[in-house]
Design an enzyme around this catalytic site. Structure first.
Site, mmCIF file in Angstrom:
data_model
loop_
_atom_site.group_PDB
_atom_site.id
_atom_site.type_symbol
_atom_site.label_atom_id
_atom_site.label_comp_id
_atom_site.label_asym_id
_atom_site.label_seq_id
_atom_site.Cartn_x
_atom_site.Cartn_y
_atom_site.Cartn_z
ATOM 1 C CB SER A 146 15.257 -42.224 -12.978
ATOM 2 O OG SER A 146 16.506 -42.853 -13.159
ATOM 3 C CE1 TYR A 159 17.217 -39.136 -8.915
ATOM 4 C CE2 TYR A 159 18.092 -41.152 -9.870
ATOM 5 C CZ TYR A 159 17.399 -39.964 -10.010
ATOM 6 O OH TYR A 159 16.897 -39.603 -11.245
#
Length: 251
Positions: A146, A159
Site C-alpha cells: 500500500s 497498519y
C-alpha cells in the site's frame, strides 16, 4: 486478435487473499492473459465462484481454502499449486487487513491480527515458495502492500508499520535471491476493495470513506500492474510499482 504476452501464457500463478478486491481482479485478469491460476482465501464459496467464472471463460484455475496466518496452510497452498499444475512460477502475496484505529484505543487484538496477516502471511509465503523457486532456478515473488508502506498518519500507525516492514522485507529478499528469482513490490493507493470493512470503529470507518476514499482505483488497475511485472523478459526485474488515483494527492 492481439497475441498474449509470452511471459504470462502458461505461467502458474498462485494468489493469496483472492476472494475479493485486488486478489480476485488479479486472478481474473491474469487468467484472461493465459496464466494458470491457483487462488486461496478463507471464503471458499467465493473462490469456487471465481474459478467457475474463469473456467467458463476458457481459462484454467483451481482453488483451495487458505488462512495465511497458518504456516502449514501456506505450505499446503504452494504444494497444492504444484500438484495441480506441476510447478509454481509466481506467488502474489495479497492477503491483508486494515482495521485502522488510534493507538490510544489499545486495540491490541487488531494489532496482532495485522501483524499476523499483513507481515507474517508474507513471510510464510516466502518460506513456502522460496525452496520451490530455488529448486526450479526460477520464480517471482509479487508483494502487494500500500502507499502506507511509505506514509503514516493518525489511525494508520500499526497498519503502516506492517506495510513498511513488508517493503523492507521485499527489498532484502530481492538482494538475497538468485538473479533467476524476481521480486516485485506493488504499492497501491486507495483502491476499490473490502479493506474498510475491517475497521471496527464506525466513526473511523465513515471518516475513512469520506476523507480518504473519495478517489479510488479500480482493482483491475492493480491487476494490470501485476501483469506488467510478470510479463517482462526473465532478465528484467520490476522492483517497485507505486500507483494512485490521479486525484489522490495528500498521501
Amino acid at each position: 486478435m492481439a497475441t498474449q504476452p509470452e511471459n504470462i501464457v502458461g505461467k502458474v500463478i498462485a494468489i493469496t487473499g483472492a476472494s475479493s478486491g485486488i486478489g480476485e481482479a488479479t486472478a481474473r485478469y491474469l487468467a484472461a492473459k493465459g496464466a494458470k491460476i491457483v487462488v486461496g482465501a478463507r471464503r471458499t464459496d467465493k473462490l469456487e465462484a471465481l474459478v467457475a467464472e474463469i473456467t467458463a471463460a476458457g481459462g484454467e484455475a483451481r482453488c483451495t481454502t487458505l488462512d495465511v496466518t497458518r504456516q502449514e496452510q501456506v505450505v499446503g497452498f504452494i504444494a497444492f499449486a504444484q500438484a495441480q499444475f506441476g510447478r509454481v512460477d509466481v506467488l502474489v502475496s495479497n492477503a491483508g487487513l486494515m482495521p485502522l484505529s488510534l493507538l490510544g484505543n489499545l486495540k491490541v487484538a487488531e494489532w496482532d491480527q495485522m501483524v499476523d496477516v499483513n507481515l507474517k502471511g508474507v513471510l510464510y509465503g516466502i518460506a513456502a515458495a522460496l525452496p520451490v523457486f530455488q529448486a526450479q532456478d526460477a520464480g517471482h515473488f509479487v508483494h502487494i502492500t500500500s502507499v502506507a508502506d511509505r506514509w503514516v498518519g493518525p489511525t494508520s500507525s500499526v497498519y503502516s508499520a506492517t506495510k513498511h516492514a513488508v517493503r523492507a522485507l521485499t527489498e532484502g529478499l530481492r538482494q538475497e535471491v538468485s538473479p533467476r528469482i524476481r521480486v516485485t513490490l506493488i504499492a497501491p493507493g486507495a483502491t476499490e476493495s473490502e479493506l474498510p470493512n475491517t475497521i471496527s470503529d464506525p466513526v473511523l470507518k465513515q471518516a475513512a470513506v469520506e476523507q480518504f476514499r473519495i478517489h479510488l482505483l479500480p482493482a483491475e488497475a492493480i491487476a494490470r500492474a501485476v501483469a506488467y511485472a510478470v510479463e517482462q523478459p526473465s532478465d528484467v526485474d520490476v522492483n517497485e510499482v507505486v500507483l494512485r488515483p490521479a486525484g489522490q494527492k495528500s498521501f
